[in-house]
Design a protein around this motif. Structure first.
Motif, PDB file in Angstrom:
ATOM      1  N   UNK A 178       0.824  -1.209   0.000  1.00 43.15           N
ATOM      2  CA  UNK A 178       0.000   0.000   0.000  1.00 43.15           C
ATOM      3  C   UNK A 178       0.860   1.262   0.000  1.00 43.15           C
ATOM      4  N   UNK A 179       0.294   2.329  -0.508  1.00 46.00           N
ATOM      5  CA  UNK A 179       0.914   3.652  -0.444  1.00 46.00           C
ATOM      6  C   UNK A 179       0.751   4.167   0.985  1.00 46.00           C
ATOM      7  N   UNK A 180       1.849   4.650   1.571  1.00 45.73           N
ATOM      8  CA  UNK A 180       1.768   5.138   2.957  1.00 45.73           C
ATOM      9  C   UNK A 180       1.856   6.666   2.978  1.00 45.73           C
ATOM     10  N   UNK A 181       0.809   7.299   3.506  1.00 42.73           N
ATOM     11  CA  UNK A 181       0.768   8.764   3.599  1.00 42.73           C
ATOM     12  C   UNK A 181       0.685   9.156   5.068  1.00 42.73           C
ATOM     13  N   UNK A 182       1.582  10.049   5.483  1.00 49.87           N
ATOM     14  CA  UNK A 182       1.535  10.519   6.870  1.00 49.87           C
ATOM     15  C   UNK A 182       0.794  11.839   6.960  1.00 49.87           C
ATOM     16  N   UNK A 183      -0.108  11.913   7.928  1.00 47.23           N
ATOM     17  CA  UNK A 183      -0.834  13.167   8.182  1.00 47.23           C
ATOM     18  C   UNK A 183      -0.488  13.684   9.575  1.00 47.23           C
ATOM     19  N   UNK A 184       0.711  13.385  10.034  1.00 47.11           N
ATOM     20  CA  UNK A 184       1.097  13.821  11.378  1.00 47.11           C
ATOM     21  C   UNK A 184       1.927  15.102  11.344  1.00 47.11           C
ATOM     22  N   UNK A 185       2.425  15.485  10.171  1.00 47.45           N
ATOM     23  CA  UNK A 185       3.231  16.701  10.067  1.00 47.45           C
ATOM     24  C   UNK A 185       2.385  17.881   9.637  1.00 47.45           C
ATOM     25  N   UNK A 186       3.046  18.965   9.233  1.00 51.69           N
ATOM     26  CA  UNK A 186       2.300  20.153   8.819  1.00 51.69           C
ATOM     27  C   UNK A 186       1.533  19.916   7.528  1.00 51.69           C
ATOM     28  N   UNK A 187       2.180  19.144   6.634  1.00 48.95           N
ATOM     29  CA  UNK A 187       1.534  18.858   5.351  1.00 48.95           C
ATOM     30  C   UNK A 187       1.521  17.350   5.109  1.00 48.95           C
ATOM     31  N   UNK A 188       0.548  16.855   4.339  1.00 46.88           N
ATOM     32  CA  UNK A 188       0.523  15.425   4.033  1.00 46.88           C
ATOM     33  C   UNK A 188       1.818  15.006   3.324  1.00 46.88           C
ATOM     34  N   UNK A 189       2.389  13.888   3.739  1.00 46.77           N
ATOM     35  CA  UNK A 189       3.661  13.452   3.177  1.00 46.77           C
ATOM     36  C   UNK A 189       3.580  12.005   2.710  1.00 46.77           C
ATOM     37  N   UNK A 190       4.211  11.740   1.580  1.00 48.11           N
ATOM     38  CA  UNK A 190       4.262  10.378   1.045  1.00 48.11           C
ATOM     39  C   UNK A 190       5.451   9.657   1.677  1.00 48.11           C
ATOM     40  N   UNK A 191       5.180   8.653   2.508  1.00 50.52           N
ATOM     41  CA  UNK A 191       6.277   7.918   3.154  1.00 50.52           C
ATOM     42  C   UNK A 191       6.719   6.713   2.344  1.00 50.52           C
ATOM     43  N   UNK A 192       5.776   6.134   1.591  1.00 48.76           N
ATOM     44  CA  UNK A 192       6.134   4.975   0.760  1.00 48.76           C
ATOM     45  C   UNK A 192       5.218   4.953  -0.455  1.00 48.76           C
ATOM     46  N   UNK A 193       5.800   4.988  -1.655  1.00 51.24           N
ATOM     47  CA  UNK A 193       4.959   4.845  -2.846  1.00 51.24           C
ATOM     48  C   UNK A 193       4.418   3.420  -2.879  1.00 51.24           C
ATOM     49  N   UNK A 194       3.251   3.213  -3.432  1.00 52.07           N
ATOM     50  CA  UNK A 194       2.690   1.861  -3.450  1.00 52.07           C
ATOM     51  C   UNK A 194       1.517   1.756  -4.389  1.00 52.07           C
ATOM     52  N   UNK A 195       0.585   0.888  -4.039  1.00 51.07           N
ATOM     53  CA  UNK A 195      -0.504   0.508  -4.934  1.00 51.07           C
ATOM     54  C   UNK A 195      -1.469   1.607  -5.347  1.00 51.07           C
ATOM     55  N   UNK A 196      -1.504   2.706  -4.620  1.00 49.63           N
ATOM     56  CA  UNK A 196      -2.355   3.830  -5.030  1.00 49.63           C
ATOM     57  C   UNK A 196      -1.423   4.938  -5.536  1.00 49.63           C
ATOM     58  N   UNK A 197      -1.673   5.398  -6.770  1.00 49.86           N
ATOM     59  CA  UNK A 197      -0.757   6.362  -7.391  1.00 49.86           C
ATOM     60  C   UNK A 197      -0.764   7.698  -6.652  1.00 49.86           C
ATOM     61  N   UNK A 198       0.424   8.246  -6.491  1.00 53.43           N
ATOM     62  CA  UNK A 198       0.612   9.550  -5.868  1.00 53.43           C
ATOM     63  C   UNK A 198      -0.296  10.610  -6.501  1.00 53.43           C
ATOM     64  N   UNK A 199      -0.362  10.576  -7.842  1.00 52.77           N
ATOM     65  CA  UNK A 199      -1.142  11.584  -8.574  1.00 52.77           C
ATOM     66  C   UNK A 199      -2.611  11.576  -8.165  1.00 52.77           C
TER      67      UNK A 199
END
Ligand code: TXA
Ligand code: MG
Length: 319
Positions: A178-199
């Motif tokens: 899976x794609x891992x997105x962190x919402x713990x910082x000031x802005x959403x961050x991509x921690x690991x690219x994966x099955x859901x496209x960044x775009x």
């Protein structure tokens, strides 16, 4: 003996029962097969690291049947709700602040104040999670350093004899994590690219995702700050204890020593020690204690991951 279960209602119920009993069950998600255990059971979570032979306590993703169940353990911001309603169930993992009353094992989040959560797509997986009735921690079901499994037979090849069961639900449709997105910082961050496209995520949010150090997100500087490190200094491989120190013991001891005391496993069991590690550090890290002396921990099996964590907690840190 590892049971190979099929995706019939009876077998799914059997798998759910095993999870409730603290056993480890591999199950299919749309991305890869996961190695599941009850996320609220310290011993089960320690067992996951043991079965994988992981030399480090990386934080694990916790799986839920739906977002309502996840909301009992983490705090959803507006952005989190937006992402969850657009992409769950699906190959997206959200890293969110852990709720103060979360029941999830501290070992599962490797002592972090955040928790990675996701709702997998397959009906079988969500039925299993619903029936188990507990959050399920699951890394990919491969031995450490090996590639992720996308079929039940891959899991049997590597983990047979080490886990209670594999629930066969056919081949994984996505095949990458899976794609891992962190919402713990000031802005959403991509921690690991994966099955859901960044775009796709950026299109929904209407802004680009931050990219912290992608090779090793958890040790990137931003993430490291949130890593749990005790206030007290750690003195490793201690064979004698000073009266002003707290003592983190392991195995047989004749008397409780030091100003405060916690034995990770009086019986010298490494799985029990791993299960207690993060709670023990929090317990001993009290005002008035400047040093925690730590008994030598055997450097085999889960002892390697325990020592890795202790060494990092003992390393000099930025103030
Ligand atoms: O597709 C997947 O995500 C699979 C299936 C089984 O769900 N699971 C998986 O888990 O790939 P694992 O343990 O192999 O990878 C977990 C990832 C790691 O990159 C880890 O660093 C990150 O999630 N992660 C977990 N908890 C985190 C946290 N609290 N903060 C930051 N990153 C976290
Ligand atoms: Mg993996």
């Amino acid at each position: 003996m590892t049971l190979l279960l099929s995706n019939t209602p009876g077998d799914i119920a059997k798998a759910a029962q095993l999870l409730q009993q603290g056993e480890l069950v591999s199950f299919a998600t749309e991305t890869v097969y996961g190695l599941g255990g009850n996320a609220c059971d310290d011993q089960a979570v320690a067992g996951i690291f043991e079965a994988k032979g992981r030399p480090r306590f990386n934080p694990l993703i916790v799986h839920f049947p739906d977002s309502q169940a996840a909301a009992q353990e983490v705090v959803f911001s507006q952005t989190a709700l937006k992402l969850a309603s657009a992409f769950w169930p699906g190959p997206l993992t959200l890293v969110l602040p852990r709720r103060a009353d979360s029941r999830i094992s501290l070992l599962c989040s490797a002592g972090l104040d955040s928790l990675a959560v996701r709702v997998p797509a397959p009906e079988t997986a969500r039925t299993l999670l619903r029936k188990a009735g507990c959050p399920v921690a699951a890394p990919s079901a491969n031995r450490a350093g090996k590639i992720s499994p996308t079929r039940a037979a891959h899991v049997m090849d590597e983990l047979s004899g080490r886990i209670a069961a594999v629930l066969d639900d056919g081949a994984c449709k996505v095949g990458v994590e899976s794609t891992v997105v962190s919402l713990t910082g000031e802005r959403p961050a991509l921690l690991r690219p994966g099955g859901l496209a960044r775009e796709e995520i950026e299109k929904l949010l209407g802004s680009p995702l931050d990219s912290p150090c992608t090779e090793n997100p958890v040790s990137s500087p931003g993430m490291l700050k949130s890593h749990y490190a005790p206030q007290a200094a750690l003195r490793l491989n201690a064979t004698s204890i000073k009266p002003e120190e707290a003592f983190l013991a392991f195995g047989d001891e004749h008397e409780a020593k030091g100003k405060a005391h916690f034995n990770l496993s009086p019986a010298g069991d490494l799985r029990e020690a791993a299960a207690n590690l993060f709670a023990a550090l929090r317990e001993l890290d009290r005002p008035g204690i400047s040093t925690i002396a730590v008994a030598p921990i055997p450097d085999r099996g889960l002892g390697q991951a325990i020592n890795d964590r202790l060494q990092r907690a003992a390393a000099p840190r930025d103030s």
